[in-house]
Design a protein around this motif. Sequence first.
Motif, PDB file in Angstrom:
ATOM      1  N   THR B 164       0.876  -1.193   0.000  1.00  0.00           N
ATOM      2  CA  THR B 164       0.000   0.000   0.000  1.00  0.00           C
ATOM      3  C   THR B 164       0.896   1.220   0.000  1.00  0.00           C
ATOM      4  OG1 THR B 164      -1.578  -1.211   1.355  1.00  0.00           O
ATOM      5  CG2 THR B 164      -1.861   1.175   1.239  1.00  0.00           C
ATOM      6  N   PHE B 165       0.711   2.095  -0.947  1.00  0.00           N
ATOM      7  CA  PHE B 165       1.598   3.273  -0.991  1.00  0.00           C
ATOM      8  C   PHE B 165       0.945   4.372  -1.814  1.00  0.00           C
ATOM      9  CE2 PHE B 165       3.225   2.645  -5.359  1.00  0.00           C
ATOM     10  CZ  PHE B 165       2.882   1.300  -5.568  1.00  0.00           C
ATOM     11  N   SER B 166       1.529   5.550  -1.688  1.00  0.00           N
ATOM     12  CA  SER B 166       1.090   6.686  -2.502  1.00  0.00           C
ATOM     13  C   SER B 166       2.086   6.908  -3.622  1.00  0.00           C
ATOM     14  CB  SER B 166       1.030   7.957  -1.664  1.00  0.00           C
ATOM     15  OG  SER B 166       0.048   7.824  -0.681  1.00  0.00           O
ATOM     16  N   TYR B 167       1.565   7.236  -4.824  1.00  0.00           N
ATOM     17  CA  TYR B 167       2.448   7.324  -5.981  1.00  0.00           C
ATOM     18  C   TYR B 167       2.081   8.510  -6.849  1.00  0.00           C
ATOM     19  CZ  TYR B 167       5.327   5.642  -9.830  1.00  0.00           C
ATOM     20  OH  TYR B 167       6.287   5.523 -10.784  1.00  0.00           O
ATOM     21  N   PRO B 168       3.062   9.400  -7.095  1.00  0.00           N
ATOM     22  CA  PRO B 168       2.779  10.518  -8.001  1.00  0.00           C
ATOM     23  C   PRO B 168       2.923  10.087  -9.451  1.00  0.00           C
ATOM     24  CG  PRO B 168       4.991  10.749  -7.093  1.00  0.00           C
ATOM     25  CD  PRO B 168       4.433   9.456  -6.563  1.00  0.00           C
ATOM     26  N   PHE B 169       1.960  10.427 -10.292  1.00  0.00           N
ATOM     27  CA  PHE B 169       2.032  10.049 -11.700  1.00  0.00           C
ATOM     28  C   PHE B 169       1.374  11.135 -12.512  1.00  0.00           C
ATOM     29  CE2 PHE B 169       2.594   7.291 -15.156  1.00  0.00           C
ATOM     30  CZ  PHE B 169       1.424   7.226 -15.904  1.00  0.00           C
ATOM     31  N   ASP B 171       1.475  14.479 -12.498  1.00  0.00           N
ATOM     32  CA  ASP B 171       0.884  15.581 -11.719  1.00  0.00           C
ATOM     33  C   ASP B 171      -0.324  15.178 -10.897  1.00  0.00           C
ATOM     34  OD1 ASP B 171       1.469  17.782 -14.498  1.00  0.00           O
ATOM     35  OD2 ASP B 171       2.756  17.296 -12.779  1.00  0.00           O
ATOM     36  N   ARG B 172      -0.593  13.869 -10.837  1.00  0.00           N
ATOM     37  CA  ARG B 172      -1.677  13.442  -9.960  1.00  0.00           C
ATOM     38  C   ARG B 172      -1.076  12.538  -8.896  1.00  0.00           C
ATOM     39  NH1 ARG B 172      -5.984  16.465 -11.078  1.00  0.00           N
ATOM     40  NH2 ARG B 172      -7.347  14.900 -10.186  1.00  0.00           N
ATOM     41  N   TRP B 173      -1.849  12.352  -7.829  1.00  0.00           N
ATOM     42  CA  TRP B 173      -1.391  11.428  -6.800  1.00  0.00           C
ATOM     43  C   TRP B 173      -2.346  10.252  -6.728  1.00  0.00           C
ATOM     44  CZ3 TRP B 173       2.717  10.862  -3.526  1.00  0.00           C
ATOM     45  CH2 TRP B 173       3.687  11.873  -3.582  1.00  0.00           C
ATOM     46  N   PHE B 174      -1.797   9.064  -6.542  1.00  0.00           N
ATOM     47  CA  PHE B 174      -2.616   7.862  -6.512  1.00  0.00           C
ATOM     48  C   PHE B 174      -2.352   7.087  -5.252  1.00  0.00           C
ATOM     49  CE2 PHE B 174      -4.494   8.029 -10.651  1.00  0.00           C
ATOM     50  CZ  PHE B 174      -3.654   8.891 -11.353  1.00  0.00           C
ATOM     51  N   TYR B 175      -3.408   6.555  -4.741  1.00  0.00           N
ATOM     52  CA  TYR B 175      -3.298   5.642  -3.593  1.00  0.00           C
ATOM     53  C   TYR B 175      -3.325   4.237  -4.184  1.00  0.00           C
ATOM     54  CZ  TYR B 175      -4.659   3.453   0.839  1.00  0.00           C
ATOM     55  OH  TYR B 175      -4.712   2.685   1.958  1.00  0.00           O
ATOM     56  N   VAL B 176      -2.237   3.508  -4.022  1.00  0.00           N
ATOM     57  CA  VAL B 176      -2.055   2.229  -4.755  1.00  0.00           C
ATOM     58  C   VAL B 176      -2.021   1.061  -3.787  1.00  0.00           C
ATOM     59  CG1 VAL B 176      -0.578   0.984  -6.369  1.00  0.00           C
ATOM     60  CG2 VAL B 176      -0.681   3.477  -6.439  1.00  0.00           C
ATOM     61  N   LYS B 177      -2.755   0.040  -4.162  1.00  0.00           N
ATOM     62  CA  LYS B 177      -2.635  -1.245  -3.419  1.00  0.00           C
ATOM     63  C   LYS B 177      -2.290  -2.333  -4.430  1.00  0.00           C
ATOM     64  CE  LYS B 177      -5.394  -1.701   0.461  1.00  0.00           C
ATOM     65  NZ  LYS B 177      -6.084  -1.220   1.555  1.00  0.00           N
ATOM     66  N   ILE B 178      -1.306  -3.151  -4.099  1.00  0.00           N
ATOM     67  CA  ILE B 178      -0.906  -4.261  -4.992  1.00  0.00           C
ATOM     68  C   ILE B 178      -0.896  -5.544  -4.166  1.00  0.00           C
ATOM     69  CG2 ILE B 178       0.826  -5.127  -6.592  1.00  0.00           C
ATOM     70  CD1 ILE B 178       1.923  -2.335  -6.820  1.00  0.00           C
ATOM     71  N   CYS B 191       0.650  -9.944 -10.360  1.00  0.00           N
ATOM     72  CA  CYS B 191       0.137  -8.960  -9.396  1.00  0.00           C
ATOM     73  C   CYS B 191      -1.235  -8.457  -9.811  1.00  0.00           C
ATOM     74  CB  CYS B 191       1.026  -7.711  -9.350  1.00  0.00           C
ATOM     75  SG  CYS B 191       2.682  -8.010  -8.797  1.00  0.00           S
ATOM     76  N   VAL B 192      -1.985  -8.069  -8.826  1.00  0.00           N
ATOM     77  CA  VAL B 192      -3.228  -7.334  -9.100  1.00  0.00           C
ATOM     78  C   VAL B 192      -3.137  -6.011  -8.356  1.00  0.00           C
ATOM     79  CG1 VAL B 192      -5.680  -7.252  -8.610  1.00  0.00           C
ATOM     80  CG2 VAL B 192      -4.651  -9.358  -9.430  1.00  0.00           C
ATOM     81  N   GLY B 193      -3.451  -4.946  -9.090  1.00  0.00           N
ATOM     82  CA  GLY B 193      -3.313  -3.657  -8.395  1.00  0.00           C
ATOM     83  C   GLY B 193      -4.510  -2.735  -8.609  1.00  0.00           C
ATOM     84  N   THR B 194      -4.748  -1.865  -7.658  1.00  0.00           N
ATOM     85  CA  THR B 194      -5.721  -0.782  -7.853  1.00  0.00           C
ATOM     86  C   THR B 194      -5.030   0.528  -7.518  1.00  0.00           C
ATOM     87  OG1 THR B 194      -6.479  -1.042  -5.580  1.00  0.00           O
ATOM     88  CG2 THR B 194      -7.773  -2.119  -7.280  1.00  0.00           C
ATOM     89  N   ALA B 195      -5.323   1.497  -8.335  1.00  0.00           N
ATOM     90  CA  ALA B 195      -4.765   2.834  -8.053  1.00  0.00           C
ATOM     91  C   ALA B 195      -5.917   3.827  -8.098  1.00  0.00           C
ATOM     92  CB  ALA B 195      -3.704   3.193  -9.084  1.00  0.00           C
ATOM     93  N   VAL B 196      -6.133   4.553  -7.021  1.00  0.00           N
ATOM     94  CA  VAL B 196      -7.217   5.549  -6.948  1.00  0.00           C
ATOM     95  C   VAL B 196      -6.607   6.952  -6.937  1.00  0.00           C
ATOM     96  CG1 VAL B 196      -9.165   6.381  -5.582  1.00  0.00           C
ATOM     97  CG2 VAL B 196      -8.616   3.930  -5.644  1.00  0.00           C
ATOM     98  N   ASP B 197      -7.183   7.801  -7.767  1.00  0.00           N
ATOM     99  CA  ASP B 197      -6.679   9.183  -7.849  1.00  0.00           C
ATOM    100  C   ASP B 197      -7.102   9.944  -6.586  1.00  0.00           C
ATOM    101  OD1 ASP B 197      -6.123  11.839  -8.329  1.00  0.00           O
ATOM    102  OD2 ASP B 197      -6.732  11.769 -10.427  1.00  0.00           O
ATOM    103  N   VAL B 198      -6.149  10.223  -5.759  1.00  0.00           N
ATOM    104  CA  VAL B 198      -6.442  10.919  -4.492  1.00  0.00           C
ATOM    105  C   VAL B 198      -5.899  12.338  -4.483  1.00  0.00           C
ATOM    106  CG1 VAL B 198      -6.631   8.837  -3.105  1.00  0.00           C
ATOM    107  CG2 VAL B 198      -4.393   9.910  -3.451  1.00  0.00           C
ATOM    108  N   THR B 199      -5.667  12.823  -5.712  1.00  0.00           N
ATOM    109  CA  THR B 199      -5.053  14.153  -5.790  1.00  0.00           C
ATOM    110  C   THR B 199      -5.870  15.194  -5.011  1.00  0.00           C
ATOM    111  OG1 THR B 199      -4.401  13.529  -8.021  1.00  0.00           O
ATOM    112  CG2 THR B 199      -4.052  15.816  -7.377  1.00  0.00           C
TER     113      THR B 199
END
Lengths: 133, 697
Positions: B164-169, B171-178, B191-199
């Motif tokens: 679980t981590f936060s990732y900038p991509f 100019d947006r920020w994503f909350y990522v779970k893998i 892997c299975v991942g979800t990334a939610v835009d939490v900008t």
Amino acid sequence: MSGPVLLVDDDEDTRDALAMILEAEGFVVAQATDGDEAVAMMRAGLRPSLVLLDLMMPRLNGADALVWMKHDPEIARIPVIVLSGDMGGSDAAARAGADKFLRKPVELDAILGAVRDAVTGASIVRRAAPSPS
Amino acid sequence: MPRSLAMVVDRDGTIRKAEGSALEALGVPGEQALGRDALEVFRDWPPAVRCVRSALGGCPERTQLELRGIPIVLEAEPRLHDGHRDGALLVALEAVLPLFLRQLPGVVWATDRDLRITWALGRIPAEFAQTIVGTTIGEFVGTHDPDDPGIAHHRAALGGEPQTFSYPFRDRWFYVKIEPLRDDAGAPCGCVGTAVDVTERRRAMQQLESTVSLLNATLEATADGLLVVDSAGHVVAFNERFGRMWRLPEDALARRNDAELLDLAREQLGHPEDFLRGVQQLYEDPERESFDCLQFKDGRVFERYSRPQHVGQRVVGRVWSFRDVTERERNLGRTIFLGEATRLLASLDIEKALDALVLLAVPCLGENCVVELFEGATTRKLFARARDKSKPIRGTAPRAVTEGHPMLFADEGHSKMAVPLLVKGTAVGAITFTAPVARRYDREDLEFAQQLAERAALSVENARLYRDAQEALGARDEFLSVVAHEIRGPLTSIHLCAQTLRQRAGQSTETTRAVEIIEREDRRLGSFVDELLDVGHIRGGRFHFAFERVDLSEAVRGVAERLSDEVARARTTLSVDTDGPVLGEWDRFRIEQVVANLVSNAVKFSLGKPVEITVRAADGFAVLQVRDHGAGIPSEVRERIFLPFERAVSTRHFGGLGLGLYIARTIVGGLGGSIDVESKPDEGSTFTVRLPRQRAP
């Protein structure tokens, strides 16, 4: 009554001057230096024809001496002329029974006139006086 | 599990690969799909057949069909191999899923062991729309750096650890779970991942943090103590100043026990019941603002303000603000006190003033106040007041204070201060204050007491100087009276003898002249003595009148005659103008004295010119005027000539004691009348005396 004029004043020069004037007019003068002496003299039998009384004196002062005099019926008849420098003295004198009040410094005419008036009718011992020119 | 389908068909439409729970609904569960004709499998769903045909023809197509009552979205894409059509790829998902994912601001994906994306859905960036499947994670995020968190987390997930981590991509920020994808043996195969835009949320959080930080800084930057409580009265927040103002210990603050904190606060107050009642009232009326002052036992004063805290329309709590105004109140109180004390001390009656001062000082400055005045080595005068009258007054100043040093000290459990009253460096008295039980005097209090002592000392000194001056004046007057009296005796003899000499002077003119001079001078001396004695009587309050009926016209004529010699010697003329008798109730001697004085002055200053006297009656008053035509009296001097020992002219030329007009005015005033002067320089002066003819009751 025939008696001397009694001068009661604690100042020697004043008595001297008054005596000089009165004797020049032919009066016989007796002197006392304060109220005590005056009272003593009268107690001893002196009967002045007139008392010239100064108010401010040591020991028995004039007002008190006057009061004493008025208590004795024989002496009460003696006329009293009060002499004083104090204006207020006139009230005190009148109240105590003085016949006249003269303010110091006294005028020559005033004192002579007052003395003559007071002893009018009394037989006094007169000495031959030189006639005034 | 959502209904899904993934199918690969070759260029003939034969199913080569098939996966997904939707196969069962299609009638070809498990392996049964392999080798079948896709068009045949989908024969019951013409839109699907069209889709497959289209993809096989080279055009991607999409359609919706219902599979056992569940809407399914089918997407068919042509597969290419070396540029040639090589069949199609079919993917079907429950229709809602893409909708879900479209609503979700993010992406879901799956990768194989090599981190190659095998599956992706959601907000896929446009440039990857067709090609996302098969792109590596690295290619997707645009880096080959194995330390890039995107890649590193995938690798870690492949290692079996969910990430679980936060990732900038971009100019947006994503909350990522893998999570690792496991094969049948349980080993990670992808892997299975979800990334939610939490900008937005992240931005909001940052703003919130920034706001909170600002709020905290503001709370701490204010000089006021702040306390926030909820609607039940529980402590929600407070600033450091609050804790310090109320002297609440750190541990008590940390515990946040409301009852404990309230007790700690209450026991410091002068009127704890009032405090509680006030708070209670506000809980019963939550919308109200409040403002009041809190008095502490130890003398502190706080201003207290509160208002409700709202969220929307609802009251959720209350904010209390406290301001320490002790200093302000103290200074205000002191200024007022000092003003009042100064006013009291302005009196020349020092005893009255000091009495009033101790009255003022208790309980304002302390419970007890004792003022001492030193009169000689052993005697002291005391002025004292205590708040509690049942206790004996204690507190004379310590030795050091009587030697001139102000002091703070303690005695029998009370804080005290004592200050000397200094006049030219010597202590003429002292003031001692006793503080109430909870209070302690400090340097500032002592300095204030010294300011007060300064004023008191000044007042004491003034009273003393005034007394001394009065005594000196009295001594002078007495001396003059004594001298005058003493002189009077000799004057009597001189007077009588001079008069006798005059009578006996005989023919000698020289003797006569000499004697006349002696007489005159003796009269002058007599008149000086009389004036001195009169002044002494006036000032000593012993001046009395003997009232009688007097005819002013006659009195004036008498005086004029008596002064005829003086008039002749001054080579001037005196005229008397009367209009019949003017009767009144006066003191004859004194009236004559006034007339003689005015005429004598007029003659003296006549410069040879005529002097006129007029006597008139007017409306119940007798009016006498004495007029000369001499040098006149300058205007600035005109009032002063009626004062004792004042002259309008210099001593050398005109002699006299300067008492005549003072005595004249006193006499006239005492008879209810008035005396005034009008004068013009070089033209002369007119003195007017007005006397009421009837004596006032």
